[in-house]
Design an enzyme around this catalytic site. Structure first.
Site, PDB file in Angstrom:
ATOM      1  N   CYS A  43       0.810  -1.221   0.000  1.00 30.78           N
ATOM      2  CA  CYS A  43       0.000   0.000   0.000  1.00 30.78           C
ATOM      3  C   CYS A  43       0.842   1.269   0.000  1.00 30.78           C
ATOM      4  O   CYS A  43       0.305   2.379  -0.045  1.00 30.78           O
ATOM      5  CB  CYS A  43      -0.941  -0.007   1.210  1.00 30.78           C
ATOM      6  SG  CYS A  43      -2.097  -1.396   1.160  1.00 30.78           S
ATOM      7  N   LYS A  90      -8.709  -0.205   9.875  1.00 28.72           N
ATOM      8  CA  LYS A  90      -8.677  -1.205   8.815  1.00 28.72           C
ATOM      9  C   LYS A  90      -7.789  -2.350   9.286  1.00 28.72           C
ATOM     10  O   LYS A  90      -6.605  -2.159   9.561  1.00 28.72           O
ATOM     11  CB  LYS A  90      -8.129  -0.581   7.538  1.00 28.72           C
ATOM     12  CG  LYS A  90      -8.026  -1.575   6.401  1.00 28.72           C
ATOM     13  CD  LYS A  90      -7.593  -0.891   5.122  1.00 28.72           C
ATOM     14  CE  LYS A  90      -7.458  -1.895   3.995  1.00 28.72           C
ATOM     15  NZ  LYS A  90      -6.987  -1.248   2.762  1.00 28.72           N
ATOM     16  N   ARG A 110       0.391  -7.391   5.008  1.00 25.34           N
ATOM     17  CA  ARG A 110       0.177  -5.999   5.382  1.00 25.34           C
ATOM     18  C   ARG A 110       0.182  -5.791   6.900  1.00 25.34           C
ATOM     19  O   ARG A 110      -0.337  -4.807   7.399  1.00 25.34           O
ATOM     20  CB  ARG A 110      -1.160  -5.527   4.808  1.00 25.34           C
ATOM     21  CG  ARG A 110      -1.336  -5.725   3.313  1.00 25.34           C
ATOM     22  CD  ARG A 110      -2.308  -4.701   2.742  1.00 25.34           C
ATOM     23  NE  ARG A 110      -2.872  -5.047   1.451  1.00 25.34           N
ATOM     24  CZ  ARG A 110      -2.218  -5.042   0.293  1.00 25.34           C
ATOM     25  NH1 ARG A 110      -0.922  -4.754   0.264  1.00 25.34           N
ATOM     26  NH2 ARG A 110      -2.833  -5.341  -0.833  1.00 25.34           N
ATOM     27  N   LYS A 113     -13.346  -1.545   9.028  1.00 29.84           N
ATOM     28  CA  LYS A 113     -13.285  -2.497   7.928  1.00 29.84           C
ATOM     29  C   LYS A 113     -12.469  -3.714   8.308  1.00 29.84           C
ATOM     30  O   LYS A 113     -11.378  -3.534   8.828  1.00 29.84           O
ATOM     31  CB  LYS A 113     -12.636  -1.785   6.737  1.00 29.84           C
ATOM     32  CG  LYS A 113     -12.404  -2.650   5.538  1.00 29.84           C
ATOM     33  CD  LYS A 113     -11.736  -1.854   4.477  1.00 29.84           C
ATOM     34  CE  LYS A 113     -11.380  -2.805   3.343  1.00 29.84           C
ATOM     35  NZ  LYS A 113     -10.541  -2.198   2.375  1.00 29.84           N
ATOM     36  N   SER A 163     -15.193  -7.719   0.440  1.00 27.60           N
ATOM     37  CA  SER A 163     -15.334  -8.713  -0.625  1.00 27.60           C
ATOM     38  C   SER A 163     -15.549 -10.138  -0.119  1.00 27.60           C
ATOM     39  O   SER A 163     -16.372 -10.871  -0.644  1.00 27.60           O
ATOM     40  CB  SER A 163     -14.112  -8.654  -1.542  1.00 27.60           C
ATOM     41  OG  SER A 163     -12.918  -8.881  -0.813  1.00 27.60           O
ATOM     42  N   TYR A 198     -20.930  -4.476  -1.849  1.00 29.67           N
ATOM     43  CA  TYR A 198     -21.096  -4.924  -3.229  1.00 29.67           C
ATOM     44  C   TYR A 198     -22.543  -5.358  -3.490  1.00 29.67           C
ATOM     45  O   TYR A 198     -22.939  -5.534  -4.629  1.00 29.67           O
ATOM     46  CB  TYR A 198     -20.123  -6.083  -3.537  1.00 29.67           C
ATOM     47  CG  TYR A 198     -18.686  -5.683  -3.288  1.00 29.67           C
ATOM     48  CD1 TYR A 198     -17.975  -4.956  -4.236  1.00 29.67           C
ATOM     49  CD2 TYR A 198     -18.059  -5.983  -2.075  1.00 29.67           C
ATOM     50  CE1 TYR A 198     -16.681  -4.539  -3.991  1.00 29.67           C
ATOM     51  CE2 TYR A 198     -16.759  -5.574  -1.817  1.00 29.67           C
ATOM     52  CZ  TYR A 198     -16.072  -4.855  -2.778  1.00 29.67           C
ATOM     53  OH  TYR A 198     -14.797  -4.439  -2.525  1.00 29.67           O
TER      54      TYR A 198
HETATM   55  C1  PBG Z   1      -6.705  -1.157  -0.591  1.00 30.43           C
HETATM   56  C2  PBG Z   1      -7.992  -1.757  -0.227  1.00 30.43           C
HETATM   57  C3  PBG Z   1      -8.317  -3.095   0.065  1.00 30.43           C
HETATM   58  C4  PBG Z   1      -9.697  -3.139   0.194  1.00 30.43           C
HETATM   59  C5  PBG Z   1     -10.161  -1.849   0.028  1.00 30.43           C
HETATM   60  N1  PBG Z   1      -9.094  -1.002  -0.206  1.00 30.43           N
HETATM   61  C6  PBG Z   1      -7.535  -4.333   0.076  1.00 30.43           C
HETATM   62  C7  PBG Z   1      -6.369  -4.552   0.923  1.00 30.43           C
HETATM   63  O1  PBG Z   1      -6.072  -3.836   1.892  1.00 30.43           O
HETATM   64  O2  PBG Z   1      -5.687  -5.497   0.574  1.00 30.43           O
HETATM   65  C8  PBG Z   1     -10.503  -4.370   0.457  1.00 30.43           C
HETATM   66  C9  PBG Z   1     -11.915  -4.290   0.046  1.00 30.43           C
HETATM   67  C10 PBG Z   1     -12.625  -5.576  -0.004  1.00 30.43           C
HETATM   68  O3  PBG Z   1     -12.098  -6.644   0.366  1.00 30.43           O
HETATM   69  O4  PBG Z   1     -13.781  -5.542  -0.422  1.00 30.43           O
HETATM   70  N2  PBG Z   1      -5.775  -1.006   0.388  1.00 30.43           N
END
Ligand code: PBG
Length: 325
Positions: free
Chosen positions: A129, A195, A217, A248, A274, A313
């Site tokens: 990131c 997050k 990450r 999140k 997701s 979604y």
């Molecule tokens: C980018 C980001 C991510 C998601 C949203 N922005 C993925 C990650 O951190 O790897 C995930 C969204 C999802 O899983 O729907 N940093």
């Protein structure tokens, strides 16, 4: 004991239940995430996210129109560039696929709220990131200056809110300062404050081609054992100028949503990610769950936990269901 207390009295019929319902779920609470990709001319289905697509800029129109038609007033844009490099330079190009998409939407659909994801993971060749040092650790402060350029590019294109998701320390402060210096005092920051380093992002990474090439990450995203740390992250982001904050993922983190809601007076967005979507879709495809009922239950529970808005979604399907289509 007297048997005078009978909670069932208030459950006799749906209209009475409606009077005592404590939360509601309407399309206006939802944000629809979309993937816009450079260099494609038709929409490409995302296998891990059934019903979701990677779209060329031109096809954003159809999505925006459908959103507005069913009452979903906001889009969250993710970009997938044609080429990546070690520093994610395309992320702040005025011609990036997100900048082009935002300009187009802003011009054609003035009533739509446009939010952009501000992170480098789908723009860097290594998939992290941020920008890496020689020893492969993420350089926090150099990353922040690139995120700030990216945010200003999105603001110039017409984004209403920028949503930094890189989990760099001080990213909100650096972005706020850059936006103000460039004259975008009205562009808001929706910070992905809490997050987590979650295993529920798998399908997204396939969609956005953003899986880290090595490592994970865990040095920037949060440890899922912690909730007080989420309050600390939110506290810092609010102090740095975040207009709204995010938790999140959502479903396994309802306690965090609840705690953030209880402790702060800013709107709390929850990202129904997701993997949460894919789990429901997979079970529904096998006939193991009633998709409509389960999705409405999950999203209502996220609202009950304290979310102001939900990024999901399922947004368009839910809007159709709620409107009885
Ligand atoms: C980018 C980001 C991510 C998601 C949203 N922005 C993925 C990650 O951190 O790897 C995930 C969204 C999802 O899983 O729907 N940093």
């Amino acid at each position: 004991m007297m048997h005078s207390h009978r909670p069932r009295r208030l459950r006799q019929l749906p209209t009475l239940q409606g009077l005592v319902a404590e939360v509601d779920l309407t399309p206006s609470h939802l944000v629809y995430p979309v993937f816009v990709e450079e260099g494609i001319s038709e929409k490409v289905p995302i296998p891990s996210l059934p019903g979701q697509y990677r779209l060329p800029v031109e096809l954003l129109d159809a999505v925006a129109e459908e959103c507005l038609r069913v009452g979903v007033g906001a889009l969250l844009l993710f970009g997938i560039p044609a080429s990546k490099d070690d520093e994610g330079r395309n992320a702040y190009s005025e011609e990036s696929v997100v900048a082009r998409g935002v300009r187009r939407l802003r011009e054609r659909y003035p009533q739509l709220t446009i939010i952009t994801d501000v992170c480098l993971c789908s723009y860097t060749s290594h998939g992290h990131c941020g920008i890496l040092n020689r020893n492969h650790t993420v350089d926090n402060d150099r990353t922040n200056s690139v995120l700030a350029r990216m945010a200003v590019t999105h603001a110039r294109a017409g984004a209403h809110l920028v949503a930094p998701s890189a989990m760099m320390d001080h990213q909100v402060a650096v972005i706020r300062e850059a936006l103000d210096a460039a004259g975008f005092t009205d562009v808001g920051i929706l910070s992905y404050s809490a997050k987590y380093r979650s295993n529920f992002y798998g399908p997204f990474r396939e969609a956005a081609h953003s899986a880290p090439a090595y490592g994970d990450r865990s040095t920037y995203q949060m440890d899922f054992r912690n909730w007080r740390e989420a309050l600390r992250e939110v506290e810092l982001d609010v102090a740095e100028g975040a207009d709204a904050v995010m938790v999140k993922p959502a479903l396994a983190y309802l306690d965090v949503i609840r705690a953030v809601r209880a402790h702060f007076n800013v709107p709390v967005f929850a990202y129904n990610v997701s993997g949460e979507y894919a789990m429901v879709k997979a079970a529904a495809a096998r006939g193991w769950l009633d998709e409509r009922e389960v999705v409405l239950e999950i999203l209502t529970a996220i609202r009950r936990a304290g979310a102001t808005a939900i990024i999901t979604y399922h947004a368009l399907e839910v809007a159709h269901w709620l409107r009885g289509y």
